[in-house]
Motif scaffolding. Structure first.
Motif, PDB file in Angstrom:
ATOM      1  N   ALA A  79       0.384   6.412 -17.641  1.00  0.00           N
ATOM      2  CA  ALA A  79       1.758   6.898 -17.789  1.00  0.00           C
ATOM      3  C   ALA A  79       2.757   5.880 -17.251  1.00  0.00           C
ATOM      4  O   ALA A  79       3.840   5.678 -17.831  1.00  0.00           O
ATOM      5  CB  ALA A  79       1.918   8.235 -17.080  1.00  0.00           C
ATOM      6  N   ALA A  80       2.411   5.212 -16.151  1.00  0.00           N
ATOM      7  CA  ALA A  80       3.307   4.195 -15.600  1.00  0.00           C
ATOM      8  C   ALA A  80       3.411   2.995 -16.541  1.00  0.00           C
ATOM      9  O   ALA A  80       4.502   2.454 -16.771  1.00  0.00           O
ATOM     10  CB  ALA A  80       2.802   3.752 -14.228  1.00  0.00           C
ATOM     11  N   GLY A 106       5.607  -0.985  -7.330  1.00  0.00           N
ATOM     12  CA  GLY A 106       4.905  -2.241  -7.096  1.00  0.00           C
ATOM     13  C   GLY A 106       3.702  -2.158  -6.199  1.00  0.00           C
ATOM     14  O   GLY A 106       3.240  -3.189  -5.691  1.00  0.00           O
ATOM     15  N   ALA A 107       3.140  -0.972  -5.987  1.00  0.00           N
ATOM     16  CA  ALA A 107       1.994  -0.843  -5.088  1.00  0.00           C
ATOM     17  C   ALA A 107       0.774  -1.578  -5.635  1.00  0.00           C
ATOM     18  O   ALA A 107       0.484  -1.526  -6.834  1.00  0.00           O
ATOM     19  CB  ALA A 107       1.655   0.631  -4.880  1.00  0.00           C
ATOM     20  N   ASP A 108       0.085  -2.268  -4.755  1.00  0.00           N
ATOM     21  CA  ASP A 108      -1.196  -2.882  -5.092  1.00  0.00           C
ATOM     22  C   ASP A 108      -2.339  -1.888  -4.951  1.00  0.00           C
ATOM     23  O   ASP A 108      -3.325  -1.959  -5.680  1.00  0.00           O
ATOM     24  CB  ASP A 108      -1.465  -4.076  -4.178  1.00  0.00           C
ATOM     25  N   ILE A 109      -2.223  -1.010  -3.955  1.00  0.00           N
ATOM     26  CA  ILE A 109      -3.222   0.035  -3.720  1.00  0.00           C
ATOM     27  C   ILE A 109      -2.490   1.358  -3.565  1.00  0.00           C
ATOM     28  O   ILE A 109      -1.495   1.447  -2.840  1.00  0.00           O
ATOM     29  CB  ILE A 109      -4.051  -0.243  -2.447  1.00  0.00           C
ATOM     30  N   VAL A 110      -2.990   2.377  -4.251  1.00  0.00           N
ATOM     31  CA  VAL A 110      -2.481   3.742  -4.096  1.00  0.00           C
ATOM     32  C   VAL A 110      -3.649   4.618  -3.697  1.00  0.00           C
ATOM     33  O   VAL A 110      -4.660   4.668  -4.417  1.00  0.00           O
ATOM     34  CB  VAL A 110      -1.848   4.279  -5.390  1.00  0.00           C
ATOM     35  N   VAL A 111      -3.515   5.286  -2.562  1.00  0.00           N
ATOM     36  CA  VAL A 111      -4.551   6.236  -2.149  1.00  0.00           C
ATOM     37  C   VAL A 111      -3.932   7.637  -2.126  1.00  0.00           C
ATOM     38  O   VAL A 111      -2.774   7.811  -1.768  1.00  0.00           O
ATOM     39  CB  VAL A 111      -5.170   5.878  -0.781  1.00  0.00           C
ATOM     40  N   THR A 112      -4.724   8.606  -2.505  1.00  0.00           N
ATOM     41  CA  THR A 112      -4.254   9.977  -2.588  1.00  0.00           C
ATOM     42  C   THR A 112      -5.193  10.901  -1.838  1.00  0.00           C
ATOM     43  O   THR A 112      -6.299  10.516  -1.453  1.00  0.00           O
ATOM     44  CB  THR A 112      -4.182  10.455  -4.055  1.00  0.00           C
ATOM     45  N   TYR A 151      -4.611  20.844  -6.087  1.00  0.00           N
ATOM     46  CA  TYR A 151      -4.873  19.744  -7.013  1.00  0.00           C
ATOM     47  C   TYR A 151      -3.542  19.248  -7.573  1.00  0.00           C
ATOM     48  O   TYR A 151      -2.930  19.903  -8.408  1.00  0.00           O
ATOM     49  CB  TYR A 151      -5.781  20.208  -8.147  1.00  0.00           C
ATOM     50  N   LEU A 152      -3.108  18.080  -7.094  1.00  0.00           N
ATOM     51  CA  LEU A 152      -1.878  17.481  -7.582  1.00  0.00           C
ATOM     52  C   LEU A 152      -2.143  16.702  -8.870  1.00  0.00           C
ATOM     53  O   LEU A 152      -3.295  16.408  -9.217  1.00  0.00           O
ATOM     54  CB  LEU A 152      -1.294  16.543  -6.532  1.00  0.00           C
ATOM     55  N   GLY A 153      -1.044  16.338  -9.537  1.00  0.00           N
ATOM     56  CA  GLY A 153      -1.149  15.596 -10.777  1.00  0.00           C
ATOM     57  C   GLY A 153      -0.897  14.113 -10.607  1.00  0.00           C
ATOM     58  O   GLY A 153      -1.042  13.545  -9.517  1.00  0.00           O
ATOM     59  N   ALA A 154      -0.457  13.475 -11.695  1.00  0.00           N
ATOM     60  CA  ALA A 154      -0.405  12.015 -11.774  1.00  0.00           C
ATOM     61  C   ALA A 154       0.931  11.405 -11.384  1.00  0.00           C
ATOM     62  O   ALA A 154       1.010  10.198 -11.173  1.00  0.00           O
ATOM     63  CB  ALA A 154      -0.748  11.582 -13.201  1.00  0.00           C
ATOM     64  N   TRP A 155       2.014  12.213 -11.270  1.00  0.00           N
ATOM     65  CA  TRP A 155       3.337  11.612 -11.209  1.00  0.00           C
ATOM     66  C   TRP A 155       3.666  10.982  -9.859  1.00  0.00           C
ATOM     67  O   TRP A 155       4.504  10.075  -9.775  1.00  0.00           O
ATOM     68  CB  TRP A 155       4.384  12.633 -11.643  1.00  0.00           C
ATOM     69  N   GLY A 156       3.015  11.399  -8.799  1.00  0.00           N
ATOM     70  CA  GLY A 156       3.158  10.683  -7.535  1.00  0.00           C
ATOM     71  C   GLY A 156       2.548   9.298  -7.629  1.00  0.00           C
ATOM     72  O   GLY A 156       3.106   8.315  -7.108  1.00  0.00           O
ATOM     73  N   ILE A 157       1.400   9.182  -8.292  1.00  0.00           N
ATOM     74  CA  ILE A 157       0.766   7.882  -8.511  1.00  0.00           C
ATOM     75  C   ILE A 157       1.690   7.004  -9.348  1.00  0.00           C
ATOM     76  O   ILE A 157       1.843   5.799  -9.081  1.00  0.00           O
ATOM     77  CB  ILE A 157      -0.607   8.068  -9.199  1.00  0.00           C
ATOM     78  N   VAL A 158       2.326   7.583 -10.371  1.00  0.00           N
ATOM     79  CA  VAL A 158       3.249   6.826 -11.218  1.00  0.00           C
ATOM     80  C   VAL A 158       4.370   6.212 -10.381  1.00  0.00           C
ATOM     81  O   VAL A 158       4.699   5.021 -10.527  1.00  0.00           O
ATOM     82  CB  VAL A 158       3.829   7.730 -12.330  1.00  0.00           C
ATOM     83  N   GLU A 159       4.967   7.006  -9.493  1.00  0.00           N
ATOM     84  CA  GLU A 159       6.052   6.500  -8.650  1.00  0.00           C
ATOM     85  C   GLU A 159       5.578   5.345  -7.779  1.00  0.00           C
ATOM     86  O   GLU A 159       6.282   4.344  -7.599  1.00  0.00           O
ATOM     87  CB  GLU A 159       6.605   7.621  -7.774  1.00  0.00           C
ATOM     88  N   CYS A 160       4.396   5.461  -7.220  1.00  0.00           N
ATOM     89  CA  CYS A 160       3.868   4.398  -6.353  1.00  0.00           C
ATOM     90  C   CYS A 160       3.635   3.113  -7.146  1.00  0.00           C
ATOM     91  O   CYS A 160       3.966   2.007  -6.677  1.00  0.00           O
ATOM     92  CB  CYS A 160       2.571   4.857  -5.697  1.00  0.00           C
ATOM     93  N   LEU A 161       3.072   3.237  -8.336  1.00  0.00           N
ATOM     94  CA  LEU A 161       2.816   2.044  -9.149  1.00  0.00           C
ATOM     95  C   LEU A 161       4.116   1.419  -9.626  1.00  0.00           C
ATOM     96  O   LEU A 161       4.261   0.189  -9.658  1.00  0.00           O
ATOM     97  CB  LEU A 161       1.918   2.410 -10.333  1.00  0.00           C
ATOM     98  N   ILE A 203       0.846  -1.194   0.000  1.00  0.00           N
ATOM     99  CA  ILE A 203       0.000   0.000   0.000  1.00  0.00           C
ATOM    100  C   ILE A 203       0.880   1.242   0.000  1.00  0.00           C
ATOM    101  O   ILE A 203       1.818   1.353   0.801  1.00  0.00           O
ATOM    102  CB  ILE A 203      -0.937   0.002   1.222  1.00  0.00           C
ATOM    103  N   ALA A 204       0.577   2.165  -0.906  1.00  0.00           N
ATOM    104  CA  ALA A 204       1.312   3.424  -1.011  1.00  0.00           C
ATOM    105  C   ALA A 204       0.320   4.573  -0.976  1.00  0.00           C
ATOM    106  O   ALA A 204      -0.885   4.381  -1.183  1.00  0.00           O
ATOM    107  CB  ALA A 204       2.122   3.468  -2.309  1.00  0.00           C
TER     108      ALA A 204
END
Length: 570
Positions: free
Chosen positions: A174-175, A154-160, A141-151, A115-116
């Motif tokens: 993008a990932a 190897g994250a199974d779940i990413v919450v923001t 309002y943040l963008g997508a690149w933090g989610i990209v790093e988490c994925l 989990i990330a």
């Protein structure tokens, strides 16, 4: 889990939530209904941030969408079995707290899950120094690149917390494809797909103007975006689910809560005027041709404050002399109040009809809304006085509301800060904290000149019918503003619409918009016009300036108004 889609050419991203309160069983429906690579959920809106802010005031460990925890508890084993990653903004004001809660859920279930979370959007502690005042919540309002790093970790779940709604889709795409931050056209294509599926079943027939054309709208399925390496996508849904995916249902969501042709985000500015839609097959709509530009230098900030306290009483007026009855009630109530609240507003809804066959059809509704910073002025000092009119006012006096205390209301305002002032952090499953740098290439937003319009059609025989005979519409809220997107299906209808539905004509058809600034944007590729009505919703949805505080029905009101339409277009 922990690996993105096996197909290198397509990533299949589904959605299971469009708001905090959407269908609770949707996560399981989407996981059981067919193949997915990623499942997203959008839980945040302007009003939701206020609700979560009040939760956090009561308990600092809260501030996230509690229903998401219930869904994950029910579906986590299934998601692991199906190798589906979950990306959701359910963290709200406390993504770290939600991530920790999910770890406990996984432990209780005996499941090994990575989990990330993404944080850094919460600017409340710095609101004063950033010139944002003293709000209850302040979230960039943040963008997508933090989610990209988490994925990628190897994250199974990413919450923001507060990311743009489309970022939930842009991040996985993008990932998966390894896009660069300057792949603007690809990113913009993913933004378009994300915007379409973010509001769940609104893309599959929900809130659809021509709903009578849909054979099965009993329980619409949730949407899926099949995104390709070039940024194009196909919008679809699981086989056998209700609703439909057509060019018009997709366009209805594209027109929802937008402004001009430039759709600004933290990673890319998407040119909505470049989008092309095509029906590829049943329940499969291709989105292509989307172009993007560098993002603007500033991030939007969602600001919520407690505006004061609100109360209302609603009178029923039946039969004859409706206007005179309303004037009497208003005059009496205002003169009887011991202290006048800061705001006191009356509206009379003439829903009555003459010679009515039922009492309800013979009745109108008179609503009095009061607001004040002092709860006592809008509490029983107001509502009890209103009830005192029951035996002393107009004949047949009755109420639809009971006397009570005032309730707090929120005020939403957008703010803006330089992107360099926001610390965007990806917290990986193992605990490492990765800082996401702001975009290095930026471009200030500029207005798009109105495109060349097709020639006006020749004058011909017309018939006065509702505009909605040929036109579809979708409306919504952006803070205190409302948008109305209107479009038609044929080139001939478009030539008529674009020359007929001007700002002046709109204000004639919708008199409530007449005193307000209205801006028109033309989108020829979609045969669409988008209107922005500034200030129609007062200080936002929580302020409840109108009986339709989110402008959901505004487009349908417009479609119901009669206009002279050429006979050959009907």
């Amino acid at each position: 889990m922990g690996n993105l889609a096996a197909d290198p050419d397509v990533i299949r991203i589904g959605n299971c939530s469009g708001f905090y309160g959407d269908r609770l069983g949707a996560m399981r429906e989407m996981l059981e209904g067919g193949q997915l690579d990623v499942l997203t959920g959008d839980y945040l809106a302007e009003l939701t941030m206020l609700i979560l802010g009040r939760d956090r005031m009561k308990d600092p460990d809260l501030g996230y969408a509690k229903t998401f925890v219930r869904q994950v508890r029910d579906c986590l084993a299934l998601a692991l079995e199906r190798n589906v990653q979950i990306v959701a903004n359910a963290g709200g004001l406390n993504p770290a707290g939600l991530a920790e809660k999910l770890r406990k859920v996984a432990a209780d279930l005996g499941l090994d899950v990575k989990i990330a979370h993404v944080e850094g959007d919460d600017l409340l502690g710095r609101a004063g120094e950033l010139g944002l005042g003293a709000p209850l919540t302040a979230n960039a309002y943040l963008g997508a690149w933090g989610i990209v790093e988490c994925l990628n970790a190897g994250a199974d779940i990413v919450v923001t917390g507060r990311v743009t709604d489309a970022s939930l889709v842009v991040g996985p795409a993008a990932a998966h494809f390894g896009w660069a931050r300057t792949d603007y056209d690809r990113l913009a294509g993913a933004v378009a797909a994300g915007h379409v599926i973010e509001c769940s079943t609104q893309a599959t027939g929900g809130n659809f103007a021509f709903f009578t054309e849909l054979a099965d709208l009993g329980r619409p399925g949730f949407p899926i975006a099949e995104i390709r390496a070039d940024g194009s996508s196909v919008i679809t849904k699981h086989e056998g689910t209700g609703g439909a995916v057509t060019v018009d249902t997709v366009q209805a969501q594209l027109m929802y809560e937008i402004q001009g042709p430039r759709y600004a985000g933290p990673d890319v500015t998407t040119r909505l005027d470049s989008i092309r839609l095509r029906q590829e097959a049943r329940d499969r709509v291709l989105i292509s041709g989307v172009t993007g530009e560098p993002p603007p230098p500033q991030l939007k900030v969602s600001l919520n404050t407690l505006g004061g306290f609100r109360n209302e009483m609603e009178f029923v007026l039946t039969g004859l002399d409706i206007e005179a009855k309303a004037q009497l009630a208003q005059r009496q109530l205002e003169s009887w109040l011991p202290v006048r609240p800061a705001e006191l507003n009356w509206t009379l809804a003439r829903v009555d009809r003459p010679d009515a066959e039922t009492e309800e059809q013979a009745s109108a509704l008179l609503r009095c809304v009061v607001r004040d910073p002092d709860p006592d002025k809008v509490g029983r000092a107001f509502s009890s006085v209103a009830v005192e009119l029951a035996l002393a006012s107009y004949p047949g006096c009755s109420f639809t509301t009971l006397p009570g205390n005032g309730s707090p209301y929120g005020v939403y305002t957008p703010g803006f800060v330089d992107a360099t002032e926001v610390t965007h952090i990806a917290v990986l499953p193992a605990g490492a904290r990765i800082r996401i740098d702001p975009a290095t290439e930026i471009r200030a937003l500029e207005a798009v000149p109105e495109p060349a319009l097709p020639p006006a059609p020749p004058v011909s025989e017309t018939r006065s019918v509702p505009l909605g005979t040929i036109a579809l519409a979708r409306s919504g809220d952006k803070g205190g503003d409302a948008n109305i997107g209107v479009w038609v299906r044929t080139d001939a209808q478009w030539r008529w619409l674009v020359h007929t539905l001007t700002v002046e004509r709109l204000q004639e058809l919708l008199p409530e918009t007449a005193p307000l600034p209205v801006t028109r944007h033309v989108l020829p590729n979609l045969r669409a016009i988008n209107f922005i009505v500034s200030g129609l919703l007062g200080k936002g949805v929580a302020y409840q300036a109108r009986f339709d505080p989110q402008a959901k029905g505004l487009g349908e009101w417009l479609r119901s108004r009669h206009v002279d339409i050429p006979v050959e277009l009907i």
